[in-house]
Design an enzyme around this catalytic site. Structure first.
Site, PDB file in Angstrom:
ATOM      1  CB  CYS A 118     -35.858 -13.742  35.867  1.00  0.00           C
ATOM      2  SG  CYS A 118     -35.706 -15.212  34.838  1.00  0.00           S
ATOM      3  CB  CYS A 142     -32.069 -13.693  34.969  1.00  0.00           C
ATOM      4  SG  CYS A 142     -32.435 -14.707  36.406  1.00  0.00           S
ATOM      5  CE  LYS A 148     -33.283 -10.317 -10.649  1.00  0.00           C
ATOM      6  NZ  LYS A 148     -33.250  -9.214  -9.687  1.00  0.00           N
ATOM      7  CB  SER A 189     -37.392  -5.264 -15.668  1.00  0.00           C
ATOM      8  OG  SER A 189     -38.539  -5.311 -16.457  1.00  0.00           O
ATOM      9  CG  ASP A 200      -0.731   5.069   0.231  1.00  0.00           C
ATOM     10  OD1 ASP A 200      -1.680   4.896  -0.555  1.00  0.00           O
ATOM     11  OD2 ASP A 200      -0.724   4.667   1.408  1.00  0.00           O
ATOM     12  CE  LYS A 218     -36.755 -11.517  -7.806  1.00  0.00           C
ATOM     13  NZ  LYS A 218     -36.995 -10.409  -6.913  1.00  0.00           N
ATOM     14  CG  ASP A 267      -1.972  -1.046   1.163  1.00  0.00           C
ATOM     15  OD1 ASP A 267      -2.006  -1.764   0.134  1.00  0.00           O
ATOM     16  OD2 ASP A 267      -2.752  -1.162   2.128  1.00  0.00           O
ATOM     17  CB  ALA A 268       3.961   2.088   1.826  1.00  0.00           C
TER      18      ALA A 268
HETATM   19  S1  IVH Z   1     -29.452  -8.593 -17.052  1.00  0.00           S
HETATM   20  C1  IVH Z   1     -32.085  -7.340 -20.349  1.00  0.00           C
HETATM   21  N1  IVH Z   1     -28.019  -9.820 -15.238  1.00  0.00           N
HETATM   22  O1  IVH Z   1     -31.979  -7.507 -12.123  1.00  0.00           O
HETATM   23  C2  IVH Z   1     -31.605  -7.852 -19.072  1.00  0.00           C
HETATM   24  N2  IVH Z   1     -29.632  -8.230 -14.509  1.00  0.00           N
HETATM   25  O2  IVH Z   1     -34.887  -6.956 -13.689  1.00  0.00           O
HETATM   26  C3  IVH Z   1     -30.970  -6.801 -18.282  1.00  0.00           C
HETATM   27  N3  IVH Z   1     -29.680  -7.906 -12.083  1.00  0.00           N
HETATM   28  O3  IVH Z   1     -32.424  -4.394 -11.766  1.00  0.00           O
HETATM   29  C4  IVH Z   1     -30.520  -7.224 -16.958  1.00  0.00           C
HETATM   30  N4  IVH Z   1     -28.076  -9.334 -11.608  1.00  0.00           N
HETATM   31  O4  IVH Z   1     -29.940  -4.740 -12.122  1.00  0.00           O
HETATM   32  C5  IVH Z   1     -28.994  -8.919 -15.465  1.00  0.00           C
HETATM   33  N5  IVH Z   1     -26.649 -10.963 -13.750  1.00  0.00           N
HETATM   34  C6  IVH Z   1     -27.614 -10.061 -13.985  1.00  0.00           C
HETATM   35  C7  IVH Z   1     -28.231  -9.348 -12.944  1.00  0.00           C
HETATM   36  C8  IVH Z   1     -29.258  -8.445 -13.257  1.00  0.00           C
HETATM   37  C9  IVH Z   1     -28.928  -8.460 -11.112  1.00  0.00           C
HETATM   38  C10 IVH Z   1     -30.750  -6.928 -11.843  1.00  0.00           C
HETATM   39  C11 IVH Z   1     -30.708  -5.723 -12.718  1.00  0.00           C
HETATM   40  C12 IVH Z   1     -32.142  -5.274 -12.788  1.00  0.00           C
HETATM   41  C13 IVH Z   1     -32.880  -6.530 -12.537  1.00  0.00           C
HETATM   42  C14 IVH Z   1     -33.534  -6.986 -13.824  1.00  0.00           C
END
Ligand code: IVH
Length: 697
Positions: A429, A447, A133, A94, A49, A335, A45-46
């Site tokens: 208690c 207690c 994700k 999304s 820096d 999910k 690190d030094a």
């Molecule tokens: S791809 C067209 N890859 O999930 C697809 N999204 O609804 C574009 N997210 O808020 C997104 N991990 O930020 C993609 N490996 C990943 C992801 C990812 C998290 C989030 C993204 C967005 C939501 C998609």
């Protein structure tokens, strides 16, 4: 022939300040990439820096040389009046979320993709990329001619907010890219906070009396949307790239990607962090395996994820599939069960722990979180309740990750209707009625009932019986529950007064198991002073302190009679521990317990340290195998170590002795094969008393 000095200087001219600045920046960027992105620091690190300061000095002398992408500019924060809107040239989409909690979600996605592409069953499998994700917030980074010019949040997907000033402070995000990158390049990815960074941040906030954050995602989102980037700079953010926005290929023909995976690898080579978990899956079954494998290691990851994402790898197929409303048909999010959910607090109870700690616990409207239905969550202590402002009737966020006890992490604002009184700790208690106190400087209430309190009794007995304490095999929580509930055992010495009849009288206790418990109790009587002390479960006295105390004083009586000052002389014993020990042994009922245990036959080698344990086995390695007739494995190990021996797990030529008991197996055979001396328990005890044979191999 002499060198012409003029000619020489013409070949290697004094570098221009602008060239030096360029070189220093390149060096610093290179080191920062190794440090922040690859996690492989290559210079101290030094040294970093030092070069950093050199660049700072150079820029101070030549202000015209300062560029916005200089590493020195990350730390000098801009302050905004508001966040400006940014219209995304390519919308930030999304992803469709597969609600199916089964691993087969991947197969449903694969079937849909194949149908939409008009593929028959006989057609070859589709290749996918599987990614975590990330649980942070989406970010679009715009680079023009290799320089970061803009960073924008997703917003509604069409228009986000300009957060460039804050994103510049994230050291994992390159400010400049290598030459040859497309003149316009938008990299999309997730800004997030690593769990360790989040914990440290909250710790710091707590120390400074600031507000703490509910989870890493909220902390990251708050940090990104600051107006003052000096604040963002103090919030440790990270980044993962996972896609592209707008891109113009360089005129001279630069990278044209064929697959998503290839694009990610290229982003990586340009200096962007890409998650190591990202994998190619040759068909849907591999996606299923990925979902399971990542799910199983979810809690061990250094960052939060809320699922996995599957993407069709071929960019041509992605184009063929196209979009449906605002979601691509070529990607899906799958999910995991949420680890945080909102629910209502129906009441607050308190629980009493082994050390007498009183923990407030929220009774919840049942909620499915972290894969199970949760009805209780810890509130830790009164301070946490006050700090979070939790009251009965509030809607709160409950978190359950892995095997960790569910906890209330925060209150959802604006849900309270009408006045609700603040929670108060009970003064007595709930288990034994003894007074509840809070020591000065402590967050927890406790207690004062000690062994008198049934709640503490069970835990105290379990602690006493634990492997690292008295090592009473078979005395687990079920049995202790039964013994205490049936009032067979009220104090620790009662354990050694147990007989076959009272044990067999317990439900589901066969004679054989009862005999085993009695044998284990008998065996545990031969112990060591540190184990006994540790087993008493004194506050602040862990295994290490118990060892230090035994070593320093030699005998239990010396410890019991020691003044606070004398206790303070022990290694690592501070005023809190000394006072707590002194108070414990000043109570007649505690001394009584010790006396009764001794009267029951609990014993250990005593005497001044030097006399008790001459290091006669120093430098020797001993291996224990099989079951010894009277000593437990742990006790034998302690005795050997006290005499200076190293106790090893496997036999080699370097082993000095093998101590073998009943049913010794391969280790005994190995010892015989190598000619290592073999002792039985009696032989070991003789050796320890100094009467044994001379040193072995
Ligand atoms: S791809 C067209 N890859 O999930 C697809 N999204 O609804 C574009 N997210 O808020 C997104 N991990 O930020 C993609 N490996 C990943 C992801 C990812 C998290 C989030 C993204 C967005 C939501 C998609």
């Amino acid at each position: 022939m002499a060198t012409d000095p003029d000619l020489f200087s013409a070949i290697t001219p004094e570098p221009q300040p602008s060239e030096v600045a360029l070189a220093l920046r390149a060096q610093l960027n290179h080191w920062a990439h190794q440090y922040y992105v690859l996690d492989e620091p290559t210079v101290p690190d030094a040294e970093y820096d030092r070069v950093f300061r050199e660049l700072q000095a150079l820029e101070a002398a030549h202000p015209d040389l300062v560029t916005p992408d200089s590493p020195t500019q990350r730390v000098i924060g801009a302050v905004m009046e508001g966040l400006a809107p940014v219209r995304h040239t390519v919308p930030m989409l999304s992803i469709h979320t597969e609600t199916d909690t089964e691993a087969t979600g991947a197969q449903a996605f694969d079937a849909r993709v194949r149908r939409e592409l008009g593929l028959a069953d006989a057609d070859p499998a589709i290749e996918y990329v599987a990614e975590p994700k990330f649980d942070g917030l989406a970010m679009s980074l715009r680079y023009e001619n290799g320089r970061l010019v803009q960073a924008a949040t997703r917003g509604d997907g069409e228009v986000g907010e300009d957060v460039t000033h804050n994103i510049r402070t994230i050291r994992q995000i390159p400010l400049t890219l290598p030459s040859g990158v497309p003149p316009l390049l938008e990299v999309r990815g997730e800004v997030y906070m690593r769990r360790a960074d989040f914990d440290a941040l909250n710790e710091r906030q707590r120390e400074q009396g600031g507000k703490t954050f509910v989870n890493p995602r909220n902390a990251a989102a708050g940090a990104v949307r600051q107006l003052d980037s000096n604040i963002t700079a103090q919030r440790p953010l990270s980044f993962f790239a996972y896609g592209l926005g707008a891109i113009t290929p360089p005129a001279e023909g630069g990278p044209v990607f064929r697959t998503h995976y290839e694009m990610l690898q290229t982003l990586k080579s340009w200096g962007f962090p890409v998650a190591t978990q990202v994998q190619i899956a040759v068909d849907a079954t591999e996606l299923v395996a990925f979902h399971q494998q990542v799910g199983a290691s979810r809690d061990a990851l250094p960052y939060d994820i809320d699922g996995v994402v599957y993407k069709v790898n071929s960019l041509q197929l992605q184009r063929d599939l196209g979009f449906k409303t605002r979601e691509p048909r070529w990607a899906v999010a799958h999910k995991y069960p949420a680890q945080e959910m909102a629910t209502k607090i129906e009441g607050i109870d308190v629980q009493v722990g082994r050390t007498g700690k009183i923990t407030p616990v929220a009774r919840l409207a049942p909620v499915f979180v972290g894969g199970v239905t949760v009805t209780n969550a810890t509130l830790h202590n009164l301070f946490e309740i006050r700090k979070k402002g939790v009251r009965v009737g509030d809607t709160v966020i409950v978190r359950r990750a892995g095997d960790v006890i569910p906890e209330v992490v925060g209150v959802m604002p604006g849900n309270r209707t009408g006045y609700v009184p603040n929670f108060q700790m009970p003064t007595a208690c709930p288990v034994c009625g003894s007074a509840v106190v809070r020591e000065k400087g402590e967050a927890n209430h406790r207690c004062t009932g000690g062994l008198f309190c049934a709640a503490q009794r069970k835990e105290a007995i379990l602690h006493f019986a634990a492997r690292r304490a008295m090592d009473i095999e078979g005395l687990g929580d079920k049995l202790v529950d039964q013994l205490v509930d049936a009032n067979v055992i009220r104090t620790l010495p009662d354990l050694y007064r147990l007989g076959l009849t009272s044990l067999i009288a317990l439900e589901r206790m066969a004679e054989k198991s009862a005999q085993n418990v009695l044998a284990a109790l008998e065996k545990s009587k031969q112990t060591t002073l540190p184990r006994f002390l540790f087993g008493l479960g004194l506050r602040h006295v862990g295994e290490a302190t118990a060892k230090d105390l035994a070593k320093h004083f030699g005998t239990l009586d010396a410890i019991m009679d020691a003044s606070v000052e004398q206790l303070l002389e022990v290694n690592d014993v501070g005023p809190v521990v000394a006072q707590s020990l002194h108070t414990f042994f000043a109570q007649p009922h505690n001394r009584e317990v010790v006396e009764q245990l001794r009267a029951c036959g609990v014993t250990w080698p005593e005497g001044p340290v030097a006399e008790r344990a001459p290091q006669i086995l120093a430098g020797k390695t001993v291996v224990l195998t099989g079951t010894l007739p009277t000593l437990s494995r742990e006790a034998a190990k302690d005795m050997l170590e006290a005499a200076g021996a190293k106790v090893a797990g496997s036999v080699s030529k370097k082993t000095s002795y093998v101590v073998a008991g009943a049913e010794a197996g391969s280790k005994l055979a190995k010892a015989e094969e190598l000619g290592v001396p073999v002792l039985d328990e009696a032989g070991m005890l003789a050796l320890l008393s100094g009467a044994g044979a001379g040193a072995g191999a």
